[in-house]
Write a protein that holds these residues in place. Structure first.
Motif, short mmCIF file in Angstrom:
data_model
loop_
_atom_site.label_atom_id
_atom_site.label_comp_id
_atom_site.label_asym_id
_atom_site.label_seq_id
_atom_site.Cartn_x
_atom_site.Cartn_y
_atom_site.Cartn_z
N GLU A 1 18.74 61.39 32.09
CA GLU A 1 20.17 61.33 32.40
C GLU A 1 20.41 60.73 33.79
N ALA A 2 19.53 61.04 34.72
CA ALA A 2 19.67 60.52 36.08
C ALA A 2 19.42 59.02 36.16
N ASP A 3 18.79 58.47 35.12
CA ASP A 3 18.47 57.04 35.09
C ASP A 3 19.47 56.23 34.27
N ALA A 4 20.62 56.78 33.98
CA ALA A 4 21.61 56.10 33.14
C ALA A 4 22.00 54.75 33.73
N ALA A 5 22.14 54.69 35.04
CA ALA A 5 22.51 53.42 35.68
C ALA A 5 21.43 52.36 35.46
#
Length: 166
Positions: free
Chosen positions: A21-25
């Motif tokens: 989720e933290a790597d969505a960007a």
């Protein structure tokens, strides 16, 4: 666009679950890189970007991109996907009535593998508007053909939910 580009987009989406989720960007950046290869004005660009924003939990950012893709002429299978996904995002952003207006005509569109997704998403929009019986009718009607038995009964129950005379 050509098949190579489509294959690379498909491959990118196949890795979506590999992103935390933290790597969505980072995932959206992969899609943006592919979109940058498209000719100016292509409806595929905003569509793929909308999908990426939507899939990473940002319906609010996806809505204008889906609208842009459709306004640029996205049609066919991906156009239908855009309408389904836009309707879902509209519902998520408190605009379920607009989602109903967008998807209702799709009930009469030529049949394809997205028919059940149209009905399911429309049912959610209807439920958000307090029109649960209509939504349940759509879901039961979509489910009935997939049942090993009771197809006729479930189809009749689905119709009776919205037309008690049936």
């Amino acid at each position: 666009m050509n098949q190579d580009w489509e294959d690379r987009v498909t491959a990118a989406w196949a890795t979506f679950d590999d992103y935390a989720e933290a790597d969505a960007a980072d995932f959206r950046a992969v899609i943006d890189t592919l979109v940058a290869e498209l000719p100016a004005g292509s409806p595929l660009g905003p569509f793929e970007q909308a999908c990426a924003w939507d899939s990473t939990g940002h319906s609010d950012k996806a809505v204008p991109l889906y609208r842009e893709a459709l306004a640029r002429g996205l049609d066919g299978y991906k156009g239908r996907r855009a309408k389904i996904q836009l309707s879902s995002s509209l519902r998520n952003t408190g605009q379920a009535e607009e989602g109903v207006k967008l998807l209702t005509p799709e009930l009469g569109a030529p049949s394809d593998e997205l028919d059940d997704a149209v009905r399911a998403t429309l049912a959610l929009c209807l439920s958000s508007l307090g029109r649960d019986r209509e939504g349940l009718s759509l879901v039961l009607g979509a489910l009935a053909p997939h049942l090993p038995r009771y197809q006729r009964s479930m189809a009749n129950y689905a119709r009776a939910l919205v037309d008690p005379q049936e």
